[in-house]
Design a protein around this motif. Structure first.
Motif, short mmCIF file in Angstrom:
data_model
loop_
_atom_site.label_atom_id
_atom_site.label_comp_id
_atom_site.label_asym_id
_atom_site.label_seq_id
_atom_site.Cartn_x
_atom_site.Cartn_y
_atom_site.Cartn_z
N UNK A 41 0.86 -1.19 0.00
CA UNK A 41 0.00 0.00 0.00
C UNK A 41 0.89 1.23 0.00
N UNK A 42 0.70 2.08 -0.99
CA UNK A 42 1.49 3.30 -1.10
C UNK A 42 0.64 4.49 -0.67
N UNK A 43 1.13 5.23 0.32
CA UNK A 43 0.42 6.40 0.84
C UNK A 43 1.29 7.64 0.70
N UNK A 44 0.70 8.72 0.20
CA UNK A 44 1.43 9.98 0.09
C UNK A 44 1.05 10.91 1.24
N UNK A 45 2.05 11.58 1.78
CA UNK A 45 1.84 12.63 2.78
C UNK A 45 2.41 13.89 2.18
N UNK A 46 1.52 14.78 1.73
CA UNK A 46 1.96 15.94 0.95
C UNK A 46 1.39 17.23 1.50
N UNK A 47 1.96 18.34 1.03
CA UNK A 47 1.42 19.65 1.37
C UNK A 47 1.47 19.93 2.86
N UNK A 48 0.41 20.51 3.36
CA UNK A 48 0.33 20.88 4.77
C UNK A 48 -0.44 19.83 5.56
N UNK A 91 5.09 20.55 6.45
CA UNK A 91 4.80 20.54 7.89
C UNK A 91 3.35 20.92 8.12
N UNK A 92 3.09 21.50 9.28
CA UNK A 92 1.71 21.88 9.58
C UNK A 92 1.39 21.73 11.05
N UNK A 93 0.17 21.28 11.34
CA UNK A 93 -0.30 21.14 12.71
C UNK A 93 0.59 20.16 13.48
N UNK A 94 1.17 20.62 14.59
CA UNK A 94 2.15 19.82 15.32
C UNK A 94 1.51 18.57 15.93
N UNK A 95 0.40 18.73 16.62
CA UNK A 95 -0.19 17.58 17.30
C UNK A 95 -0.79 16.59 16.31
N UNK A 96 -1.35 17.09 15.21
CA UNK A 96 -1.87 16.19 14.18
C UNK A 96 -0.73 15.39 13.55
#
Length: 240
Positions: A41-48, A91-96
């Protein structure tokens, strides 16, 4: 005269399967591929990394309320043998971001991460959360202290909260990589690397030499590593 069955039925099923896979990429930036080694399973984590507040209109985001249940589903699924994470995030929301990183780190399935364009700020814990992390030579990682925008209460408790939140990030990164907490904190507070800010920007080979990322490599390297993990997991199940 007997009527022949139409072979088009099989084709239609394959077409539908292909459509479902394509739609999954469009909707979630993810895809499930069956290989001789197992299903990946390939998942992308992109943007904010979007947290409790919605990001600005037009911004590319990874929504943690989508990612968290999906990761739990992948961990429980018999159809998935390993997960490949492709990262290009500002990057983005620290806790998320920490929540996603903790869930990835807690998976028993084989996992590999590849930093492509960048894995900045809270993207650093996401990059090191997988069992094995890779970065292409041109990849960039920005490391800086915890920052928040908007109105804050100017009280000692606020700054204490910032420090404790930063300590959580430092502890996570140092416990899931080869860099020490002291060295990572020093990178956070470096004064001569970023204009009008404190922190550091490190690139692929430098991130490896510092111990943040395990290995310089691209897609083929990450997949071969994931295949080895899958084969090892199969071997353990057969001997148990």
């Amino acid at each position: 005269m007997t009527e022949r069955t139409k072979p088009a039925d099989t084709t239609e099923e394959n077409d539908e399967s292909g459509k479902d896979g394509a739609q999954q990429i469009v909707d979630f930036g993810s895809a499930l591929t069956k290989t001789p080694h197992g299903s990946v399973y390939c998942m992308t984590i992109i943007g904010q990394i979007e947290g409790h507040n919605t990001a600005a209109s037009g911004a590319k985001t990874t929504k943690y309320e989508h990612v968290l249940p999906l990761l739990a589903k992948l961990e429980e699924s018999d159809e998935v043998n390993g997960v490949l994470f492709l990262l290009n995030t500002v990057g983005g929301d620290v806790e998320a971001g920490l929540a996603i990183a903790e869930l990835i780190a807690g998976m028993t399935k084989p996992t590999v991460s590849i930093v492509l364009g960048g894995s900045h700020s809270i993207g650093v814990p996401l990059a090191v959360a997988a069992r094995r992390s890779f970065a292409v030579p041109s990849a960039a990682m920005t490391i800086h202290p915890v920052r928040m925008s908007g109105t804050v209460i100017a009280a000692p408790q606020t700054y204490n909260y910032f420090q404790r939140l930063q300590d959580r990030i430092v502890a996570f990164v140092s416990s899931h990589s080869q860099i020490t907490a002291q060295k990572f904190q020093a990178l956070m507070l470096k004064k001569d690397d970023m204009a009008a800010d404190v922190g550091s920007v490190v690139y692929g080979e430098e991130a490896v030499s510092l111990g943040i990322i395990d290995q310089v490599g691209g897609l083929s390297d990450g997949l071969q590593c994931l295949y080895r993990q899958i084969e090892e997991a199969k071997g353990k199940r057969e001997t148990s």
